[in-house]
Every structure is written in structure tokens, then in C-alpha cells.
Design a protein around this motif. Structure first.
Motif, PDB file in Angstrom:
ATOM      1  N   GLY A  25       0.608  -0.964   0.029  1.00  0.00           N
ATOM      2  CA  GLY A  25       0.135  -0.029   0.168  1.00  0.00           C
ATOM      3  C   GLY A  25       0.856   1.193  -0.180  1.00  0.00           C
ATOM      4  O   GLY A  25       0.351   2.145  -0.144  1.00  0.00           O
ATOM      5  N   GLY A  26       2.354   0.895  -0.231  1.00  0.00           N
ATOM      6  CA  GLY A  26       2.996   2.345   0.565  1.00  0.00           C
ATOM      7  C   GLY A  26       2.921   2.669   1.564  1.00  0.00           C
ATOM      8  O   GLY A  26       3.680   3.594   1.556  1.00  0.00           O
ATOM      9  N   GLU A 177      -2.331   9.013   3.683  1.00  0.00           N
ATOM     10  CA  GLU A 177      -2.585   8.477   1.534  1.00  0.00           C
ATOM     11  C   GLU A 177      -1.562   9.366   1.437  1.00  0.00           C
ATOM     12  O   GLU A 177      -1.364   9.690   0.072  1.00  0.00           O
ATOM     13  CB  GLU A 177      -3.674   8.909   1.626  1.00  0.00           C
ATOM     14  CG  GLU A 177      -4.269   9.397   0.049  1.00  0.00           C
ATOM     15  CD  GLU A 177      -4.237   8.090  -0.334  1.00  0.00           C
ATOM     16  OE1 GLU A 177      -2.815   8.102  -1.873  1.00  0.00           O
ATOM     17  OE2 GLU A 177      -3.742   6.611   0.061  1.00  0.00           O
ATOM     18  N   ARG A 178      -1.320  10.760   1.690  1.00  0.00           N
ATOM     19  CA  ARG A 178      -0.313  12.176   1.739  1.00  0.00           C
ATOM     20  C   ARG A 178       1.078  11.224   1.700  1.00  0.00           C
ATOM     21  O   ARG A 178       2.210  11.425   1.128  1.00  0.00           O
ATOM     22  CB  ARG A 178      -0.560  13.025   2.404  1.00  0.00           C
ATOM     23  CG  ARG A 178       0.648  13.912   1.730  1.00  0.00           C
ATOM     24  CD  ARG A 178       0.400  15.123   2.004  1.00  0.00           C
ATOM     25  NE  ARG A 178       1.457  16.724   2.166  1.00  0.00           N
ATOM     26  CZ  ARG A 178       0.998  17.703   2.446  1.00  0.00           C
ATOM     27  NH1 ARG A 178       0.554  18.278   3.888  1.00  0.00           N
ATOM     28  NH2 ARG A 178       1.638  18.833   1.599  1.00  0.00           N
ATOM     29  N   GLN A 181       1.656   8.645  -1.305  1.00  0.00           N
ATOM     30  CA  GLN A 181       1.657   9.564  -2.176  1.00  0.00           C
ATOM     31  C   GLN A 181       2.813   9.509  -2.572  1.00  0.00           C
ATOM     32  O   GLN A 181       3.619   9.582  -3.729  1.00  0.00           O
ATOM     33  CB  GLN A 181       0.514  10.653  -2.713  1.00  0.00           C
ATOM     34  CG  GLN A 181      -1.005   9.597  -2.573  1.00  0.00           C
ATOM     35  CD  GLN A 181      -1.738  11.241  -2.572  1.00  0.00           C
ATOM     36  OE1 GLN A 181      -1.197  12.586  -2.551  1.00  0.00           O
ATOM     37  NE2 GLN A 181      -3.208  10.697  -2.973  1.00  0.00           N
ATOM     38  N   ALA A 182       3.108  10.325  -1.665  1.00  0.00           N
ATOM     39  CA  ALA A 182       4.593  10.271  -1.347  1.00  0.00           C
ATOM     40  C   ALA A 182       5.969   9.604  -1.722  1.00  0.00           C
ATOM     41  O   ALA A 182       7.037   9.490  -2.416  1.00  0.00           O
ATOM     42  CB  ALA A 182       5.388  11.389  -0.261  1.00  0.00           C
ATOM     43  N   VAL A 183       5.441   8.499  -1.495  1.00  0.00           N
ATOM     44  CA  VAL A 183       6.046   7.278  -2.127  1.00  0.00           C
ATOM     45  C   VAL A 183       6.343   6.997  -3.037  1.00  0.00           C
ATOM     46  O   VAL A 183       7.175   6.445  -4.239  1.00  0.00           O
ATOM     47  CB  VAL A 183       6.198   5.952  -1.189  1.00  0.00           C
ATOM     48  CG1 VAL A 183       6.417   4.545  -1.260  1.00  0.00           C
ATOM     49  CG2 VAL A 183       6.437   6.333   0.845  1.00  0.00           C
ATOM     50  N   ARG A 184       5.014   6.963  -3.280  1.00  0.00           N
ATOM     51  CA  ARG A 184       4.639   6.511  -4.914  1.00  0.00           C
ATOM     52  C   ARG A 184       5.305   7.611  -5.666  1.00  0.00           C
ATOM     53  O   ARG A 184       6.236   7.205  -7.390  1.00  0.00           O
ATOM     54  CB  ARG A 184       3.010   6.070  -5.624  1.00  0.00           C
ATOM     55  CG  ARG A 184       2.208   5.287  -4.417  1.00  0.00           C
ATOM     56  CD  ARG A 184       1.133   4.948  -5.384  1.00  0.00           C
ATOM     57  NE  ARG A 184       0.240   6.201  -4.734  1.00  0.00           N
ATOM     58  CZ  ARG A 184      -0.508   6.149  -4.315  1.00  0.00           C
ATOM     59  NH1 ARG A 184      -0.677   4.652  -2.966  1.00  0.00           N
ATOM     60  NH2 ARG A 184      -1.829   7.023  -3.549  1.00  0.00           N
ATOM     61  N   PHE A 192       5.862   9.959  10.550  1.00  0.00           N
ATOM     62  CA  PHE A 192       4.906  10.961  11.163  1.00  0.00           C
ATOM     63  C   PHE A 192       5.583  12.525  12.352  1.00  0.00           C
ATOM     64  O   PHE A 192       6.273  11.731  12.769  1.00  0.00           O
ATOM     65  CB  PHE A 192       3.467  10.071  11.957  1.00  0.00           C
ATOM     66  CG  PHE A 192       2.665   9.277  10.343  1.00  0.00           C
ATOM     67  CD1 PHE A 192       3.178   9.941   9.569  1.00  0.00           C
ATOM     68  CD2 PHE A 192       2.558   8.122  11.112  1.00  0.00           C
ATOM     69  CE1 PHE A 192       1.645   9.689   8.486  1.00  0.00           C
ATOM     70  CE2 PHE A 192       1.374   7.723   9.991  1.00  0.00           C
ATOM     71  CZ  PHE A 192       0.837   8.276   8.771  1.00  0.00           C
ATOM     72  N   ARG A 193       5.384  13.142  12.016  1.00  0.00           N
ATOM     73  CA  ARG A 193       6.056  14.168  12.541  1.00  0.00           C
ATOM     74  C   ARG A 193       5.695  14.191  13.910  1.00  0.00           C
ATOM     75  O   ARG A 193       6.802  13.868  15.045  1.00  0.00           O
ATOM     76  CB  ARG A 193       5.331  15.881  12.235  1.00  0.00           C
ATOM     77  CG  ARG A 193       6.640  16.462  12.682  1.00  0.00           C
ATOM     78  CD  ARG A 193       5.948  18.196  12.541  1.00  0.00           C
ATOM     79  NE  ARG A 193       6.202  18.478  11.591  1.00  0.00           N
ATOM     80  CZ  ARG A 193       5.054  18.362   9.821  1.00  0.00           C
ATOM     81  NH1 ARG A 193       3.725  17.698  10.622  1.00  0.00           N
ATOM     82  NH2 ARG A 193       5.433  18.181   8.742  1.00  0.00           N
TER      83      ARG A 193
END
Length: 472
Positions: A25-26, A177-178, A181-184, A192-193
Motif C-alpha cells: 500500500g505504500g 494517504e499523502r 503518494q509521496a512514496v509513489r 509522521f512528525r
């Protein structure tokens, strides 16, 4: 303030020196226990998908692909050696509130160096070759693009700025999800911060660096395979099978590419027998050594064969080939030299046309090796519009050996003197080799090897040699 305790997500352990693939799922994968260290510290390169099934090793590929992977893994081992500490570049517009913990350790337990940039301009100045990984805040604005609604615009900008560096995306908790998408898009992973501590970040950095190395090795492996395929296709076009059915002439050829080139150069040759019994031979050389020049050589060879079988010869044939070159070359300064010989059906005489090319060498019983006449040498193809190429009639005799060659055979150096072998030196060399009883393939092999030895190593230019023999 106390360090927040992270949930169990984190990055796979990389103590083994091998990068693992991200989850399907990334998103972040579950933390794994430490593994036994790989003594080499190298990444194994396989097929195009990192960590995918059916991985293959570089030993199953061609030499070009193996060379690319060897260079990549060698660089990776150097960068990841104990003497070279990892360096992290943090791109964060609020360094005071950065989630980076002071104590970051690499796999060997040595501190990871940290640099901080407030914006992309400052990051560009700090992004030197010793930086191994980038930690990027996805909330960072892209200067000069206020209307850009792409939430990954800053990541895309950094990937363009640093295509060879590993990138970790930093985002807010819950923005799974963001992060995916960054990995994709191209990041090695996301974090996570508010779920970050020194141990998690240290492992994430090591993982990202190793995965980037693995991806780079696999990309270069794929590029090596493509180059090898191009090489084979060009070789089939440049070095064809002669069409000599029905002829009593014996044919031999040898080709040696110049050093430090992955592709064949612009040397090409061909030999065909037309229905009237005439044997036509040619050898040529396109200036330059790149794939464009090699492809142009293939086109000229194929055009020569087609025109010869269609009945063209001499000046008419060369004029048509010049038109082909002028239409197909990528630059007006590219030219090609050419030597064509048409041997009469009785094998005793031949017509010779030279277009800026060295004259062939002929030898026979009681006839020492010598160059055929070259007084009527015309210009190379592509230099003079409307040029003409005279055809010279030469007598060959009942028994002879005719050698056509490219200038790579005569332009090699001779020992430490720095002088070139030249045509006179080549003639003396071939005379001696013929007196030693060398013929056919043996003669060509000995000639090319001796030229290389005289040069003190590989020749800088390609060498192509064609030998036609008629035994009385």
C-alpha cells in the motif's frame, strides 16, 4: 520536553545492508528485529522491482550490465563504510520545532551528521555530494509557486534537485494517504512528525539510503541490459554475413572496438556476389563513436548492399550513398570514408574506388604486400556536394590476398616514441606475417593483436579488417 513514544510502524531493519521493499500500500511497514550484518555491506541488484519475487544476480547478465552494477555497489560500499558517516539534510521551515532528535546513530553506532535548511534555496547550497539522505517537510511551501495546489509540489521539486539522494517525507499524523503518494512519486518512505524519535529516525535514514542504492543499482542494471541489446542489434547490422554463394574466394573479417565504449563504433563492412559473378567488397568508417554514428554506419552498409545488388557501381553508387548520408546524419559535420572494390568474375582484375579511405593492401606469390594505387582518392562522403569518385582498374593476378581495413589499424602508436604505425609500418608488418605462413583468420588475428601490442594497450579507435583470398 519528553520524547514521544512511537507506535509500532517504523522502518524495516537495514543492519544486513539490503534494502527491503515498501509495503504494497505504500505505507510504513512493521518493525522487524535486527538481522545479522552482511560482511560486504553491499546491496544485491536484481530485477526491476526492489525486493520483488524472482530476483536475479548480476552474474546472470551480460558484461555491460555487470559493469554498471559493480560500479554502483562499489560506490555504495564506500559511502556506507565505517569511515564515512551518514549525513542528513533536514529541510524544515521551523528548525526550532523540528522533530529531529539530537542523537542519531548509524548502523555502526557512529553519530549521523545533521544539516538544516529553512527553504529550498538554502537546501540547494547545502546539498553537497556527502549528503546521503534528505528529510523533507511536505508542508514546506514552494517559493515562487503560491498558486500551486499540488500537495506534493515541494517533494517533486526536491526530487528534481537531488535525483541521486534518498528522500524521507515528513508529514502530519493521520496523513497516511499523502505519505503513500509521496512514496509513489519517488520518496523512499514517509514518517509522521509526532511519532518520531531518534531510534526510529536513525533506522529510517539507513533504510532509505540502502533502498536508494538498491533502486539505483537496479536501474543501472536495466540500462546495461538495454545497452547490451542495442549492441547486439548494431553488431548484426555493422558486421553482416557475406553473400558469396558460388564464389571461389575465401572471406575473413575481424573487428575490435576501441576502449571505453559500450557500443560499437562507426566502422562497417560488407561483401556480396552479384548474379554476373562479380564480387563486391567494401569497408567504411563514420566519424565519431556514439550510437548515432553506429546506426548511420548500419544504414550506409544496408544501402550499399541494396544498391550493389540493384546493379550500381563506382561513382554512381558512391554518389547515391552520399545522398543517403546527407539525409540521415544528425549533424552536417558528420562524414564517412569508404573503400569499394569490385572483383571481376575471372578474379584477375578489380575496380577500386576510394572516398577518403586508406587504400587496400594486396599480396601474392612472388609479390610482396603493397598498397593498391591511391592517386585517385576522392573526398569522404558528406564533405563536398556533387563530388566525383574515379574508379581505378587494378590487376590482381591468378593468386592473391586483398586486405581492406579502417584507419584504426594504422593510427595506433608504436612504443614510447609516440609515432603512429602508419600505412608503411602496416605493410612491413603484414609482409613479415605472410612470410611466417599466416593466412586468413590467423593473419587478421595476428595483425590486430600486434597493432594493439605496439600501442601498449587497447586502441582508442575501432579496427575493422576484411580479407579476401583467391587461390590459383
Amino acid at each position: 520536553m519528553p520524547v514521544p513514544v512511537p507506535r509500532q510502524r517504523a522502518i524495516p531493519a537495514v543492519e544486513s545492508g539490503q534494502a527491503q521493499a515498501a509495503s504494497p500500500g505504500g505505507g510504513p511497514s512493521k518493525e522487524e528485529p535486527p538481522r545479522q550484518a552482511d560482511p560486504t555491506g553491499n546491496t544485491t541488484a536484481g530485477n526491476a522491482t526492489a525486493g520483488g519475487p524472482g530476483r536475479t544476480t548480476a552474474t546472470r547478465t551480460n558484461s555491460a550490465a555487470r559493469a554498471a552494477v559493480t560500479a554502483t555497489t562499489g560506490a555504495a560500499a564506500k559511502a556506507g563504510s565505517p569511515e564515512t558517516p551518514l549525513t542528513l539534510l533536514v529541510i524544515e521551515d521551523d528548525p526550532g520545532g523540528s522533530a529531529v532528535v539530537p542523537e542519531l546513530l548509524d548502523a555502526a553506532g557512529k553519530p549521523i551528521r545533521v544539516r538544516t535548511a529553512r527553504n529550498l534555496t538554502e537546501a540547494g547550497r547545502l546539498l553537497t555530494d556527502d549528503v546521503h539522505c534528505i528529510l523533507l517537510d511536505l508542508a514546506l511551501p514552494v517559493t515562487g509557486r503560491p498558486d500551486d495546489d499540488d500537495e506534493l509540489a515541494v517533494l517533486k521539486h526536491v526530487l528534481e534537485l537531488a535525483p541521486r539522494h534518498a528522500v524521507l517525507a515528513l508529514t502530519a499524523s493521520g496523513e497516511t494517504e499523502r505519505g503513500a503518494q509521496a512514496v509513489r512519486v519517488g520518496a523512499q518512505d514517509y514518517l509522521f512528525r509526532d511519532e518520531l524519535d531518534s531510534r526510529l529516525l536513525s533506522r529510517a535514514i539507513r533504510y532509505a539510503v540502502e533502498r536508494k542504492r538498491s533502486d539505483t543499482a537496479e536501474r543501472r542494471l536495466a540500462e546495461g541490459r538495454v545497452r547490451a541489446q542495442e549492441n547486439r542489434r548494431l553488431e548484426r547490422g555493422l558486421l553482416p554475413t557475406p553473400l558469396l554463394d558460388g564464389s571461389s574466394l575465401r572471406f575473413a573479417a575481424r573487428y575490435r572496438p576501441g576502449r571505453s565504449r559500450a557500443l560499437l563504433g562507426g566502422d562497417f563492412y560488407d561483401t556480396v556476389r552479384t548474379p554476373d559473378g562479380t564480387v563486391h567488397a567494401m569497408i567504411g568508417d563514420v566519424c565519431g563513436h556514439g550510437p548515432d554514428e553506429a546506426a548511420l554506419g548500419v544504414e550506409l552498409r544496408i544501402a550499399w548492399r541494396a544498391l550493389t545488388l540493384a546493379g550500381l557501381c563506382g561513382d554512381e553508387l558512391l554518389g547515391t550513398l552520399q545522398q543517403v548520408l546527407e539525409h540521415e546524419r544528425s549533424d552536417e559535420e558528420i562524414f564517412a570514408t569508404l573503400c569499394t572494390v569490385d572483383i571481376a568474375p575471372d578474379g584477375r582484375r578489380a575496380g577500386l574506388c576510394l572516398a577518403g579511405h586508406p587504400s587496400p593492401l594486396v599480396a601474392g606469390p612472388g609479390r610482396p604486400a603493397q598498397l593498391l594505387p591511391y592517386d585517385n582518392n576522392g573526398p569522404a562522403l558528406g564533405l563536398l556536394p556533387g563530388a566525383r569518385w574515379p574508379r581505378t582498374q587494378v590487376e590482381l593476378g591468378a593468386e592473391w590476398s586483398l586486405m581492406l581495413y579502417t584507419d584504426g589499424l594504422i593510427e595506433g602508436r608504436v612504443g614510447d616514441s609516440g609515432e603512429r604505425l602508419g600505412q608503411d609500418g602496416m605493410v612491413r608488418m603484414v609482409r613479415r606475417q605472410l612470410s611466417e605462413g599466416l593466412r586468413g583468420e590467423q593473419l587478421l588475428r595476428a595483425a590486430v593483436n600486434e597493432v594493439r601490442d605496439l600501442n601498449g594497450g587497447e586502441l582508442t579507435d575501432d579496427v575493422a579488417v576484411v580479407l579476401l583470398d583467391r587461390v590459383g
